[in-house]
Design an enzyme around this catalytic site. Structure first.
Site, PDB file in Angstrom:
ATOM      1  N   ARG A 150      -7.730  -0.214   0.947  1.00 38.77           N
ATOM      2  CA  ARG A 150      -8.313  -1.400   0.305  1.00 38.77           C
ATOM      3  C   ARG A 150      -8.698  -1.100  -1.137  1.00 38.77           C
ATOM      4  O   ARG A 150      -8.713  -1.978  -1.980  1.00 38.77           O
ATOM      5  CB  ARG A 150      -9.510  -1.900   1.141  1.00 38.77           C
ATOM      6  CG  ARG A 150     -10.618  -0.900   1.296  1.00 38.77           C
ATOM      7  CD  ARG A 150     -11.539  -1.228   2.463  1.00 38.77           C
ATOM      8  NE  ARG A 150     -11.008  -0.768   3.751  1.00 38.77           N
ATOM      9  CZ  ARG A 150     -11.619  -0.949   4.906  1.00 38.77           C
ATOM     10  NH1 ARG A 150     -12.776  -1.587   4.965  1.00 38.77           N
ATOM     11  NH2 ARG A 150     -11.073  -0.519   6.022  1.00 38.77           N
ATOM     12  N   ASP A 159      -2.388  10.318   3.516  1.00 37.89           N
ATOM     13  CA  ASP A 159      -3.794   9.948   3.681  1.00 37.89           C
ATOM     14  C   ASP A 159      -4.504  11.003   4.519  1.00 37.89           C
ATOM     15  O   ASP A 159      -4.503  10.938   5.750  1.00 37.89           O
ATOM     16  CB  ASP A 159      -3.886   8.566   4.337  1.00 37.89           C
ATOM     17  CG  ASP A 159      -5.338   8.122   4.537  1.00 37.89           C
ATOM     18  OD1 ASP A 159      -6.240   8.784   3.967  1.00 37.89           O
ATOM     19  OD2 ASP A 159      -5.554   7.126   5.252  1.00 37.89           O
ATOM     20  N   LYS A 167       0.861  -1.187   0.000  1.00 40.90           N
ATOM     21  CA  LYS A 167       0.000   0.000   0.000  1.00 40.90           C
ATOM     22  C   LYS A 167       0.897   1.235   0.000  1.00 40.90           C
ATOM     23  O   LYS A 167       1.687   1.432   0.923  1.00 40.90           O
ATOM     24  CB  LYS A 167      -0.911  -0.001   1.239  1.00 40.90           C
ATOM     25  CG  LYS A 167      -1.673   1.321   1.448  1.00 40.90           C
ATOM     26  CD  LYS A 167      -2.583   1.301   2.682  1.00 40.90           C
ATOM     27  CE  LYS A 167      -3.189   2.682   2.953  1.00 40.90           C
ATOM     28  NZ  LYS A 167      -4.039   2.733   4.156  1.00 40.90           N
ATOM     29  N   LYS A 222      -9.885  13.281   7.854  1.00 42.66           N
ATOM     30  CA  LYS A 222      -9.440  12.868   9.187  1.00 42.66           C
ATOM     31  C   LYS A 222      -9.395  14.080  10.114  1.00 42.66           C
ATOM     32  O   LYS A 222      -9.226  15.206   9.643  1.00 42.66           O
ATOM     33  CB  LYS A 222      -8.022  12.277   9.091  1.00 42.66           C
ATOM     34  CG  LYS A 222      -7.958  10.881   8.513  1.00 42.66           C
ATOM     35  CD  LYS A 222      -6.540  10.341   8.566  1.00 42.66           C
ATOM     36  CE  LYS A 222      -6.440   8.959   7.960  1.00 42.66           C
ATOM     37  NZ  LYS A 222      -7.188   7.932   8.724  1.00 42.66           N
ATOM     38  N   GLU A 265      -9.338   3.994   2.054  1.00 47.56           N
ATOM     39  CA  GLU A 265      -8.788   4.077   0.693  1.00 47.56           C
ATOM     40  C   GLU A 265      -7.751   2.998   0.407  1.00 47.56           C
ATOM     41  O   GLU A 265      -7.533   2.645  -0.743  1.00 47.56           O
ATOM     42  CB  GLU A 265      -8.190   5.461   0.457  1.00 47.56           C
ATOM     43  CG  GLU A 265      -6.739   5.652   0.926  1.00 47.56           C
ATOM     44  CD  GLU A 265      -6.559   5.482   2.430  1.00 47.56           C
ATOM     45  OE1 GLU A 265      -7.546   5.644   3.167  1.00 47.56           O
ATOM     46  OE2 GLU A 265      -5.430   5.167   2.865  1.00 47.56           O
ATOM     47  N   ASP A 277     -12.017   7.483   3.522  1.00 41.23           N
ATOM     48  CA  ASP A 277     -10.827   7.226   4.341  1.00 41.23           C
ATOM     49  C   ASP A 277     -10.470   5.737   4.369  1.00 41.23           C
ATOM     50  O   ASP A 277      -9.404   5.357   4.845  1.00 41.23           O
ATOM     51  CB  ASP A 277     -11.058   7.751   5.765  1.00 41.23           C
ATOM     52  CG  ASP A 277      -9.759   7.907   6.536  1.00 41.23           C
ATOM     53  OD1 ASP A 277      -8.680   7.812   5.917  1.00 41.23           O
ATOM     54  OD2 ASP A 277      -9.833   8.138   7.758  1.00 41.23           O
TER      55      ASP A 277
END
Ligand code: BES
Ligand code: MN
Ligand code: ZN
Length: 499
Positions: free
Chosen positions: A357, A272, A267, A279, A355, A353
């Site tokens: 996966r 993020d 990943k 977040k 993301e 969020d």
């Protein structure tokens, strides 16, 4: 750092610093006792004086020890003899490194071969020594304007009382040094800020590695190429960012081309923010570490390339990195949007969020074309993983018991442990969607497991394991920084795969 072995009588071997162990309550190791004899009881007297009791984390530097050639002698606390195990051995090595550093010592001779640690043979002990010291040299420098000095320690010798061990111990040292460098690379990529370490930056680093090593072929796919492949899920994550997503393919050839490879999938979210499901602000800087899975894949490949030819695994290995920046730009994916993955399955993005996966699922589908022997994805996937397991162990989930058992054992051996969580069908229905084949979140319960359940829908065609490294990839607080995990585990696994 240079690692080598010494087999001449310890007292006659010149060194800037001889390192000897003392267990709790002043109990000397065999070697320490032998040197005590040589020094006519000098060491025993010092220990009896109480200056060092042998507790772990203690150390004592001595000068002018009689009858030995070493300029200095470092006594290092080894703690309780019965409780000494490999993980404690590693902290003992770190303490040794710190002490040598503190006194600006340039070369040292380690005589810790008789600590008698459970399940640790001479070769693997040497591997852990080289790995720990090599990794210990790493300093973060890239974005500091003032220079950080290098460690003075340039050479480390291992004392062997048994000459016949020399070949295997050197093998361990070489392998360990390569792993240590791979960890350092993973840490550096993890530590670099999101404005430098973008998907394009990761791609450049991979291409550089490919240029430097002929056994490695590296290809990078652009967003246009991903679109043509149908990677609608991956592309939905980069949609809100000005940074284009990159898909990195690394192919290491260790044996005949038609041998099924082991595939690592990382990943690579270089930042993020959560996207539209933004977040909270506190600690958001740490989401620059959300590419540590990708960094561990790159670090592992760099170590593979650095291994001496005779130590390289004779198997084929593919590395896939799905890299994007998750941002809430005006073209960002919104909660409720439905995207189509490369597998054809449609996904309702209920939370932008979740993301990781979304980028991994397309990489897992891409992996099918290699007809892999095994696929392992590595991801800082869920905060829930930290709640469940904390920071000592990574979570492991798998659709194959043999693979899961192998990774568990490798984790123990590499002192980079993983603990398995169940991936039972009962959890799958938490991902039901009224509008798509699957939703990208599974509600508040068992967040790490439902994340893995999501991935499992895309990993049906091969033996697959998922490592959630959310708790282990970096440290928080004063020690904030990437750890280089699980590079040691991945290399242990890959080195065992040669037939
Ligand atoms: N990268 C995070 C997971 C994470 C959070 C790792 C904190 C380490 C520390 C991931 O992309 C994420 O945001 N996951 C969400 C999933 C949720 C929306 C279902 C999470 O864990 O909160
Ligand atoms: Mn996220
Ligand atoms: Zn993430």
């Amino acid at each position: 750092m240079k690692f080598s072995t010494k087999t001449t009588a310890l007292e006659n071997t010149p060194t800037s610093c001889l390192v000897l162990g003392v267990f709790e309550d002043g109990v000397m190791t065999q070697t320490t006792a032998a040197m005590d004899k040589v020094s006519q009881g000098y060491l025993g007297k010092i220990i009896a004086s109480g200056d060092i009791s042998g507790k772990s984390e203690q150390s004592l530097l001595l000068h002018g020890v009689p009858n030995i050639k070493a300029r200095r002698l470092l006594l290092i606390g080894c703690g309780n003899k019965e409780k000494l195990k490999d993980s404690k051995f590693i902290s003992l090595l770190r303490n040794t490194g710190k002490a040598l550093e503190q006194y600006s010592i340039g070369d040292a001779l380690l005589a810790l071969g008789d600590l008698d640690i459970k399940n640790l043979d001479a070769e693997h002990q040497a591997l852990l020594i080289a790995r720990t010291f090599q990794d210990g040299l790493y300093r973060y420098r890239s974005t500091r304007s003032k220079p950080t000095p290098d460690s003075k320690l340039k050479s480390l010798d291992i004392y062997l009382s048994d000459k016949s061990q020399q070949t295997t111990v050197r093998k361990g040292l070489n392998t360990g040094a390569a792993i240590g460098r791979g960890m350092a690379m993973a840490r550096e990529l993890g530590n670099l800020p999101g404005n430098i370490c973008t998907p394009s930056y990761l791609a450049e680093q991979a291409l550089k590695l490919g240029k430097a090593h002929k056994e490695l072929k590296v290809t990078v796919l652009s967003e246009a190429q991903m679109k043509r492949l149908g990677m609608g899920s991956l592309l939905s994550v980069s949609a809100g960012s000005v940074q284009p997503a990159k898909f990195i393919i690394m192919e290491y050839r260790g044996t005949a081309a038609d041998t099924p490879p082991h595939v690592l999938v990382g990943k690579g979210i270089t930042f993020d923010s959560g996207g539209i499901s933004l977040k909270p602000g506190a600690g958001m800087d740490e989401m620059k570490f959300d590419m540590c899975g990708a960094a561990s894949v790159l670090g592992t490949f760099s170590a593979l390339c650095e291994l001496k030819p005779e130590l390289k695994p004779r198997c084929n290995i593919v590395g896939l990195v799905a890299s994007a920046e998750n941002m809430p730009g005006s073209s960002a994916t919104k909660p409720g949007d439905i995207v189509t993955s490369m597998s054809g399955q449609t996904i309702e993005v209920l939370n932008t969020d979740a993301e990781g996966r979304l980028v991994l699922c397309d990489a897992l589908t891409y992996a099918e074309r290699f007809k892999p022997a095994s696929v392992i994805d590595i991801a800082t996937l869920t905060g829930a993983c930290i709640v469940a397991l904390g920071s000592h162990v990574s979570a492991l989930m798998s659709n194959d018991d043999t693979l899961a058992d192998a990774l568990y054992q490798c984790g123990l051996k590499a002192v980079d442990p993983v603990w398995r969580l169940p991936l039972w069908d009962e959890y799958q229905k938490q991902l039901d969607s009224n509008f798509a084949d699957i939703a990208n979140i599974g509600g508040p319960k068992a967040g790490s497991i439902t994340a893995a359940c999501f991935l499992s829908r895309f990993a049906k065609k091969y033996h697959w394991a998922h490592l959630d490294i959310a708790g282990t990839a970096w440290l928080q607080g004063k020690e904030k920084g990437a750890t280089g995990r699980p590079v040691p585990l991945l290399l242990e696994y890959l080195l065992q795969q040669q037939k």
